[in-house]
Design a protein around this motif. Structure first.
Motif, PDB file in Angstrom:
ATOM      1  N   PHE A  20      24.494   2.477  38.949  1.00 59.49           N
ATOM      2  CA  PHE A  20      24.159   1.394  38.039  1.00 59.49           C
ATOM      3  C   PHE A  20      25.116   1.385  36.858  1.00 59.49           C
ATOM      4  CE2 PHE A  20      19.994   2.424  40.016  1.00 59.49           C
ATOM      5  CZ  PHE A  20      19.797   1.214  40.655  1.00 59.49           C
ATOM      6  N   ALA A  21      25.265   0.212  36.238  1.00 62.33           N
ATOM      7  CA  ALA A  21      26.157   0.083  35.093  1.00 62.33           C
ATOM      8  C   ALA A  21      25.725  -1.110  34.256  1.00 62.33           C
ATOM      9  CB  ALA A  21      27.598  -0.095  35.568  1.00 62.33           C
ATOM     10  N   LEU A  22      26.270  -1.183  33.044  1.00 64.12           N
ATOM     11  CA  LEU A  22      26.025  -2.308  32.149  1.00 64.12           C
ATOM     12  C   LEU A  22      27.340  -3.042  31.914  1.00 64.12           C
ATOM     13  CD1 LEU A  22      23.712  -0.620  29.490  1.00 64.12           C
ATOM     14  CD2 LEU A  22      23.026  -2.074  31.403  1.00 64.12           C
ATOM     15  N   VAL A  23      27.323  -4.361  32.029  1.00 64.57           N
ATOM     16  CA  VAL A  23      28.534  -5.157  31.831  1.00 64.57           C
ATOM     17  C   VAL A  23      28.952  -5.070  30.364  1.00 64.57           C
ATOM     18  CG1 VAL A  23      29.507  -7.479  31.892  1.00 64.57           C
ATOM     19  CG2 VAL A  23      27.971  -6.720  33.716  1.00 64.57           C
ATOM     20  N   SER A  24      30.231  -4.731  30.129  1.00 62.45           N
ATOM     21  CA  SER A  24      30.741  -4.593  28.765  1.00 62.45           C
ATOM     22  C   SER A  24      31.730  -5.690  28.392  1.00 62.45           C
ATOM     23  CB  SER A  24      31.401  -3.224  28.582  1.00 62.45           C
ATOM     24  OG  SER A  24      32.460  -3.038  29.520  1.00 62.45           O
ATOM     25  N   ALA A  25      32.322  -6.368  29.379  1.00 63.78           N
ATOM     26  CA  ALA A  25      33.258  -7.462  29.113  1.00 63.78           C
ATOM     27  C   ALA A  25      33.292  -8.372  30.333  1.00 63.78           C
ATOM     28  CB  ALA A  25      34.657  -6.926  28.812  1.00 63.78           C
ATOM     29  N   VAL A  26      33.579  -9.661  30.100  1.00 67.32           N
ATOM     30  CA  VAL A  26      33.567 -10.648  31.182  1.00 67.32           C
ATOM     31  C   VAL A  26      34.830 -11.502  31.117  1.00 67.32           C
ATOM     32  CG1 VAL A  26      32.334 -12.595  32.221  1.00 67.32           C
ATOM     33  CG2 VAL A  26      31.044 -10.751  31.120  1.00 67.32           C
ATOM     34  N   ASP A  27      35.475 -11.695  32.262  1.00 66.10           N
ATOM     35  CA  ASP A  27      36.626 -12.585  32.410  1.00 66.10           C
ATOM     36  C   ASP A  27      36.212 -13.697  33.373  1.00 66.10           C
ATOM     37  OD1 ASP A  27      38.958 -13.916  32.913  1.00 66.10           O
ATOM     38  OD2 ASP A  27      40.083 -12.178  33.639  1.00 66.10           O
ATOM     39  N   PRO A  28      35.685 -14.834  32.856  1.00 67.43           N
ATOM     40  CA  PRO A  28      35.191 -15.894  33.740  1.00 67.43           C
ATOM     41  C   PRO A  28      36.274 -16.503  34.616  1.00 67.43           C
ATOM     42  CG  PRO A  28      34.382 -16.181  31.495  1.00 67.43           C
ATOM     43  CD  PRO A  28      35.468 -15.150  31.436  1.00 67.43           C
ATOM     44  N   VAL A  29      37.530 -16.584  34.117  1.00 66.43           N
ATOM     45  CA  VAL A  29      38.601 -17.215  34.887  1.00 66.43           C
ATOM     46  C   VAL A  29      38.847 -16.458  36.187  1.00 66.43           C
ATOM     47  CG1 VAL A  29      41.052 -17.807  34.900  1.00 66.43           C
ATOM     48  CG2 VAL A  29      39.689 -18.162  32.825  1.00 66.43           C
ATOM     49  N   VAL A  33      34.785  -8.308  35.663  1.00 67.65           N
ATOM     50  CA  VAL A  33      34.045  -7.694  34.564  1.00 67.65           C
ATOM     51  C   VAL A  33      34.519  -6.266  34.336  1.00 67.65           C
ATOM     52  CG1 VAL A  33      31.964  -9.062  34.995  1.00 67.65           C
ATOM     53  CG2 VAL A  33      32.218  -6.842  36.106  1.00 67.65           C
ATOM     54  N   LYS A  34      34.234  -5.755  33.149  1.00 70.00           N
ATOM     55  CA  LYS A  34      34.296  -4.333  32.875  1.00 70.00           C
ATOM     56  C   LYS A  34      32.866  -3.838  32.734  1.00 70.00           C
ATOM     57  CE  LYS A  34      38.761  -4.064  30.442  1.00 70.00           C
ATOM     58  NZ  LYS A  34      39.432  -3.654  29.173  1.00 70.00           N
ATOM     59  N   VAL A  65      27.387 -10.217  29.072  1.00 66.08           N
ATOM     60  CA  VAL A  65      27.629  -8.859  28.582  1.00 66.08           C
ATOM     61  C   VAL A  65      26.268  -8.201  28.353  1.00 66.08           C
ATOM     62  CG1 VAL A  65      28.481  -7.506  26.627  1.00 66.08           C
ATOM     63  CG2 VAL A  65      29.848  -9.390  27.526  1.00 66.08           C
ATOM     64  N   GLY A  66      26.104  -6.999  28.860  1.00 69.92           N
ATOM     65  CA  GLY A  66      24.832  -6.297  28.761  1.00 69.92           C
ATOM     66  C   GLY A  66      23.993  -6.379  30.012  1.00 69.92           C
ATOM     67  N   ALA A  67      24.415  -7.207  30.992  1.00 66.79           N
ATOM     68  CA  ALA A  67      23.646  -7.324  32.226  1.00 66.79           C
ATOM     69  C   ALA A  67      23.645  -6.004  32.992  1.00 66.79           C
ATOM     70  CB  ALA A  67      24.218  -8.434  33.095  1.00 66.79           C
ATOM     71  N   HIS A  68      22.506  -5.699  33.603  1.00 65.34           N
ATOM     72  CA  HIS A  68      22.336  -4.490  34.415  1.00 65.34           C
ATOM     73  C   HIS A  68      22.823  -4.808  35.835  1.00 65.34           C
ATOM     74  CE1 HIS A  68      19.433  -0.870  35.246  1.00 65.34           C
ATOM     75  NE2 HIS A  68      20.695  -0.584  35.454  1.00 65.34           N
TER      76      HIS A  68
END
Length: 225
Positions: A20-29, A33-34, A65-68
């Motif tokens: 499991f992880a938590l999303v810390s950054a998002v690149d929609p293009v 994600v990180k 960001v923050g999604a499980h």
């Protein structure tokens, strides 16, 4: 003396395992994600985020960001992975349907926008969508949708719209509007018939068959020509 079990456990833990992880950054293009892995707290590089559909039909729904999420490593390689999917947890719960007041049941599909980015408090996780945010709910017997004071319901019997206190229903019996007036910048054409002729009927009065009283003398003007 080395503990064989400890060595084996350490070797296994060094390999990339699903977790499991938590999303810390998002690149929609790039739909990437990180993530920060749990419970180690290590941030990954950019990873592809799994899509619902890619091809002639494409569906894009980047996470907040923050999604499980579930992190899946490819061939056990901790340096290469894919974020497989988001998951609900004890804090961010499934949304409530504005149509039924319940979460989606087996065999249903519910989409609710405006819930706010995670993490959310347990008290606001359900039923906390932003006022006026659009939603869509497919059940086994109907399709519901809405936004703010507007709702739409599609069933096998017909289709109904409601905007505030005004409602409109389309069934095999015809189209009816209640609670509001009808206006148009074009002509209204009626195809119904009275005595074999096309006619417009308002409040039960025929547009062709009604008669006007004559005020100067007893009688009526006769029917419209």
């Amino acid at each position: 003396m080395l503990d064989v079990r400890s060595v084996a456990a350490g070797t296994a833990n060094a390999m990339g395992q699903p977790g499991f992880a938590l999303v810390s950054a998002v690149d929609p293009v790039n739909h990437a994600v990180k993530v920060v892995t749990q419970p180690s707290g290590i941030e990954s590089g950019w990873l592809p985020y799994a899509a619902l559909q890619v091809g002639s039909l494409r569906i894009s729904c980047p996470p907040d960001v923050g999604a499980h999420v579930v992190l899946q490593h490819i061939d056990g390689d901790a340096e290469h992975g894919v974020v497989a999917c988001p998951i609900y947890d004890a804090v961010v719960m499934p949304p409530l349907s504005p149509a039924t007041g319940k979460v989606a049941q087996p065999g249903e599909l519910l989409i609710v926008a405006g819930n706010g980015a995670p993490p959310q408090s347990a008290g606001s996780a359900q039923g906390a969508a932003t006022a006026g945010a659009p939603w869509w709910h497919m059940t086994k017997s109907a399709i519901y949708s809405g936004a703010g004071q507007t709702t739409e319901t599609l069933t096998q019997a017909g289709k109904a719209w409601t905007v505030g206190n005004v409602s409109m229903d389309l069934t095999t019996s015809g189209l009816s509007v209640t609670g509001g007036s009808i206006s148009t910048d074009k002509d209204v054409t009626a195809q119904g018939t009275v005595a074999g002729e096309t006619d417009t009927v308002a409040a039960g009065i025929s547009g062709k068959g009604h008669e006007h009283p004559v005020t100067a003398a007893p009688g009526t003007t006769g029917k419209p020509q």
